[in-house]
Design an enzyme around this catalytic site. Structure first.
Site, mmCIF file in Angstrom:
data_model
loop_
_atom_site.group_PDB
_atom_site.id
_atom_site.type_symbol
_atom_site.label_atom_id
_atom_site.label_comp_id
_atom_site.label_asym_id
_atom_site.label_seq_id
_atom_site.Cartn_x
_atom_site.Cartn_y
_atom_site.Cartn_z
ATOM 1 N N GLY A 190 2.147 4.038 -1.558
ATOM 2 C CA GLY A 190 2.342 3.880 -0.196
ATOM 3 C C GLY A 190 2.029 2.127 0.046
ATOM 4 O O GLY A 190 2.910 1.609 -0.341
ATOM 5 N N ASP A 191 0.982 2.031 1.069
ATOM 6 C CA ASP A 191 0.904 0.372 1.086
ATOM 7 C C ASP A 191 -0.430 -0.034 0.589
ATOM 8 O O ASP A 191 -1.150 -0.886 1.181
ATOM 9 C CB ASP A 191 0.786 0.288 2.894
ATOM 10 N N GLU A 192 -0.905 0.613 -0.394
ATOM 11 C CA GLU A 192 -2.061 0.372 -1.055
ATOM 12 C C GLU A 192 -2.014 -0.213 -2.470
ATOM 13 O O GLU A 192 -1.084 0.059 -3.242
ATOM 14 C CB GLU A 192 -2.873 1.791 -1.361
#
Length: 449
Positions: A362-364
């Site tokens: 994801g955006d991690e």
């Protein structure tokens, strides 16, 4: 007598031509069969690796969506705005539909017995987790947040953790299946090489035997007619012709052998490239080219071992983008992917070459800072990262802004266990989210602990 002499001259020549024709045909047949078998082995390996990679990718998507549901549930629990809580509820439902569709896709695929067993085992904790999610949502909507928080901590999170562990086992199993398929293909290819070389040796031995036999026959013919000068001259001419034909046949044989060796070398190089690609696919994120979760854990394990030996510190930064979902929803997934790629590039420019930047999904993102002497070193890096991401993004002719929330845990102050350090950094990052976002915080022990 002349007929007999003419017959004796022609027969060795015809025998030589037929022998080499059989020899060359045998070599071509061996080469063709070997190349076809090698091609089948390679095609089967590619199919198995692609299938396992696809299945692992689907499970990684399920895992990311499951973690996102829990994060949204936390956000919904901490929100006092009913409209915002409804938005969180819609997002939780969307992630649930994403999980269900990907699970259905996996169930329709051809799975190994172990992978099928893990998928079946996953259904129980996933079902329990889904039911508890909606119980928490019902309590939140009834303004019974204390009960909702207790249910989330005591039952929902443990059930989801069990599901995540099974997902990780499934992903590892698919990677193990890919490696096993590659090893099996290598063994089969080695067997094919051995058989090819054995058959080639037999063919060469047969050709040599035929050549020796023909040479002896020619010698006997020359000795028998040596008393006649005219017949000897004719015999010598025939012998020279046969020798030239033999050399021509040998040259053709060398050409065939050279072509075979070249094809074997090309196929070996192709298998080597496939092995390298598989290794990179298993260790790096396909979108950002950064190390993935598996390689990140290996790097963190090595960094902790090095720190123990040298009595230095390690800082683990767990990062999550602020406002990424809005950009992704507004401009589409392709624009979201470009934001992630640009984010990866900016983050890389803020760390040392010896440090590790990884994409967790994801955006991690995570960063491992090793060989630290004090906390100020990691503070400086965190500030640089926030400043780098704060710069505007030029996406499809529009200017977009995102931020980044960073949680930091350190070895040995916070823990000497790899998974605990990661959880502490994750907790610290969520504290940043709750306290205003676009900042960094170090992990601190909760007061009730």
């Amino acid at each position: 007598m002349s007929i007999s002499i003419q017959f004796d001259h022609k027969r060795p020549r015809l025998f030589l031509s037929a022998s080499f024709a059989v020899f060359i045909g045998l070599m071509l047949a061996i080469t063709t069969i070997a190349l076809l078998r090698m091609g089948n082995i390679g095609a089967h390996m590619e199919k198995v690796v692609q299938q396992n990679t696809t299945q692992a990718g689907l499970m990684m998507t399920i895992r990311t969506a499951t973690r996102e549901r829990l994060r949204l549930l936390h956000s919904m629990l901490n929100s006092d705005d009913p409209f915002e809580a409804d938005e969180y509820f819609m997002s939780i439902r969307d992630r649930g539909e994403e999980v269900i569709s990907n699970l259905s896709a996996l169930e329709r695929m051809e799975l190994s017995p172990k992978a099928k067993a893990l998928l079946e085992k996953l259904k129980e904790p996933m079902g329990i987790s889904a039911e508890l999610h909606y119980e928490v949502i019902d309590l939140v909507q009834q303004q019974r947040k204390a009960e909702a928080r207790l249910l989330l901590i005591t039952r929902t999170t443990p059930a989801q953790d069990r599901a995540l562990d099974i997902m990780d086992s499934f992903i590892r199993q698919q990677k193990t299946n890919s490696r096993a398929a590659l090893l099996q293909a290598s063994d089969e290819l080695n067997t094919a090489y051995t058989q090819l070389f054995s058959l080639t040796g037999i063919a060469i031995l047969l050709g040599t035997s035929l050549g020796v036999f023909v040479v002896f026959r020619i010698g006997a013919l020359v000795d028998a007619h040596r008393q006649h000068s005219h017949q000897l001259s004719n015999a010598n001419k025939n012998l020279e012709l046969e020798v030239r034909e033999r050399r021509t046949a040998e040259e053709k044989l060398h050409l065939v052998m050279g072509e075979l060796e070249q094809r074997v070398a090309e196929r070996t190089a192709e298998l080597s490239d496939a092995n390298k690609a598989l290794t990179r696919l298993a260790s790096y994120d396909s979108l950002t080219k950064l190390p993935n979760r598996a390689l990140f854990k290996e790097r963190l394990k090595m960094a902790l071992a090095h720190a123990r030996r040298n009595q230095t510190e390690v800082a683990l930064l767990f990062m999550d983008l602020d406002g990424f979902k809005q950009v992704n929803d507004l401009l589409g997934h392709e624009a979201g992917d470009r934001v992630l790629q640009e984010t990866a590039r900016r983050l890389c420019n803020c760390i040392r070459e010896e440090d590790t930047l990884a994409r967790m999904g994801g955006d991690e993102f995570t960063v491992i800072l090793g060989n630290l002497r004090n906390r100020d070193d990691s503070t400086l890096v965190a500030s640089k990262l926030i400043h780098a991401i704060d710069a505007p993004y030029d996406i499809d002719g529009t200017t977009q802004h995102v931020g980044i929330s960073i949680g930091i845990s350190t070895y040995p102050d916070d823990s000497d266990d790899m998974d605990t350090l990661l959880q502490h950094a994750d907790d610290a990052m969520y504290n940043v989210k709750r306290s205003g976002k676009n900042n960094y915080l170090y992990y601190s022990v909760p007061e009730n602990d």
